[in-house]
Design a protein around this motif. Sequence first.
Motif, mmCIF file in Angstrom:
data_model
loop_
_atom_site.group_PDB
_atom_site.id
_atom_site.type_symbol
_atom_site.label_atom_id
_atom_site.label_comp_id
_atom_site.label_asym_id
_atom_site.label_seq_id
_atom_site.Cartn_x
_atom_site.Cartn_y
_atom_site.Cartn_z
ATOM 1 N N UNK A 84 44.589 30.710 45.130
ATOM 2 C CA UNK A 84 43.486 31.863 45.146
ATOM 3 C C UNK A 84 43.766 32.763 44.176
ATOM 4 N N UNK A 85 44.942 33.148 43.628
ATOM 5 C CA UNK A 85 45.154 34.071 42.682
ATOM 6 C C UNK A 85 44.653 33.559 41.624
ATOM 7 N N UNK A 86 44.671 32.392 41.128
ATOM 8 C CA UNK A 86 44.498 31.731 39.904
ATOM 9 C C UNK A 86 42.858 31.803 39.839
ATOM 10 N N UNK A 87 42.121 31.291 40.883
ATOM 11 C CA UNK A 87 40.656 31.534 41.097
ATOM 12 C C UNK A 87 40.350 32.729 41.126
ATOM 13 N N UNK A 88 40.708 33.737 41.377
ATOM 14 C CA UNK A 88 40.464 35.191 41.248
ATOM 15 C C UNK A 88 40.323 35.506 40.074
ATOM 16 N N UNK A 89 41.358 35.225 39.224
ATOM 17 C CA UNK A 89 41.715 35.652 37.767
ATOM 18 C C UNK A 89 40.555 35.095 36.911
ATOM 19 N N UNK A 90 40.326 33.850 37.055
ATOM 20 C CA UNK A 90 39.190 32.820 36.599
ATOM 21 C C UNK A 90 37.876 33.776 36.594
ATOM 22 N N UNK A 94 33.444 36.839 34.970
ATOM 23 C CA UNK A 94 32.292 38.117 35.043
ATOM 24 C C UNK A 94 32.703 39.236 34.091
ATOM 25 N N UNK A 95 33.814 39.061 33.552
ATOM 26 C CA UNK A 95 34.540 40.247 32.684
ATOM 27 C C UNK A 95 34.537 41.517 33.251
ATOM 28 N N UNK A 96 35.326 41.352 34.437
ATOM 29 C CA UNK A 96 35.479 42.714 35.443
ATOM 30 C C UNK A 96 37.098 42.800 35.432
ATOM 31 N N UNK A 97 37.450 44.215 35.774
ATOM 32 C CA UNK A 97 39.007 44.071 35.885
ATOM 33 C C UNK A 97 39.313 44.071 37.279
ATOM 34 N N UNK A 98 40.617 44.154 37.688
ATOM 35 C CA UNK A 98 41.175 43.711 38.840
ATOM 36 C C UNK A 98 40.623 44.747 39.995
ATOM 37 N N UNK A 99 40.535 45.888 39.590
ATOM 38 C CA UNK A 99 40.213 47.065 40.671
ATOM 39 C C UNK A 99 38.290 47.248 40.565
ATOM 40 N N UNK A 100 38.015 46.360 39.992
ATOM 41 C CA UNK A 100 36.462 46.614 39.937
ATOM 42 C C UNK A 100 35.837 46.726 41.409
ATOM 43 N N UNK A 160 32.342 46.683 44.242
ATOM 44 C CA UNK A 160 31.435 45.759 44.410
ATOM 45 C C UNK A 160 30.267 46.167 43.563
ATOM 46 N N UNK A 161 29.918 47.203 43.346
ATOM 47 C CA UNK A 161 28.850 47.494 42.445
ATOM 48 C C UNK A 161 28.853 46.974 41.104
ATOM 49 N N UNK A 162 29.927 47.103 40.387
ATOM 50 C CA UNK A 162 30.316 46.680 39.138
ATOM 51 C C UNK A 162 30.403 45.340 38.978
ATOM 52 N N UNK A 163 31.077 44.510 40.082
ATOM 53 C CA UNK A 163 30.895 42.832 40.231
ATOM 54 C C UNK A 163 29.477 42.574 40.164
ATOM 55 N N UNK A 164 28.632 43.202 41.207
ATOM 56 C CA UNK A 164 27.085 42.537 41.310
ATOM 57 C C UNK A 164 26.536 42.905 39.815
ATOM 58 N N UNK A 198 34.911 37.005 44.380
ATOM 59 C CA UNK A 198 35.504 38.361 44.137
ATOM 60 C C UNK A 198 34.918 39.319 45.349
ATOM 61 N N UNK A 199 33.814 39.332 45.660
ATOM 62 C CA UNK A 199 33.152 40.016 46.971
ATOM 63 C C UNK A 199 33.899 39.671 48.114
ATOM 64 N N UNK A 200 34.083 38.671 48.373
ATOM 65 C CA UNK A 200 34.728 38.242 49.889
ATOM 66 C C UNK A 200 36.062 38.546 49.749
#
Length: 104
Positions: free
Chosen positions: A37-43, A48-54, A56-60, A91-93
């Motif tokens: 899961x950690x590897x999938x999250x990093x990928x 999406x080129x977002x940071x670890x602490x993005x 929900x609005x930044x992810x969308x 990422x949102x989940x």
Amino acid sequence: MIKALVLLALVALVARWLTGRWPWAYLSSLSARDRKTTGAMNGARRLLEVTRNATPAEIREAHRRKAAIAHPDRGGSTAALQELNAARDLLLAHLPPHDPETDQ
């Protein structure tokens, strides 16, 4: 000395056969599922080129920006768009609970 190494190897093989895991796998602080899961999250973050602490609005927003380029109607591929959608959903989940008033 060699007898001890052979005995240790046999114990490791028996433990693998009985439990399905190598004995040293129990020393890891993360389970295999957590590492996956950690590897999938990093990928997904890299895609999406977002940071670890993005937020929900930044992810969308990152998803919208990337999806506009990868959309099949704009010369992209369906597979690329599906990968972007999966990254956004993952990422949102896995976001920690947040205050809806701050996510505008």
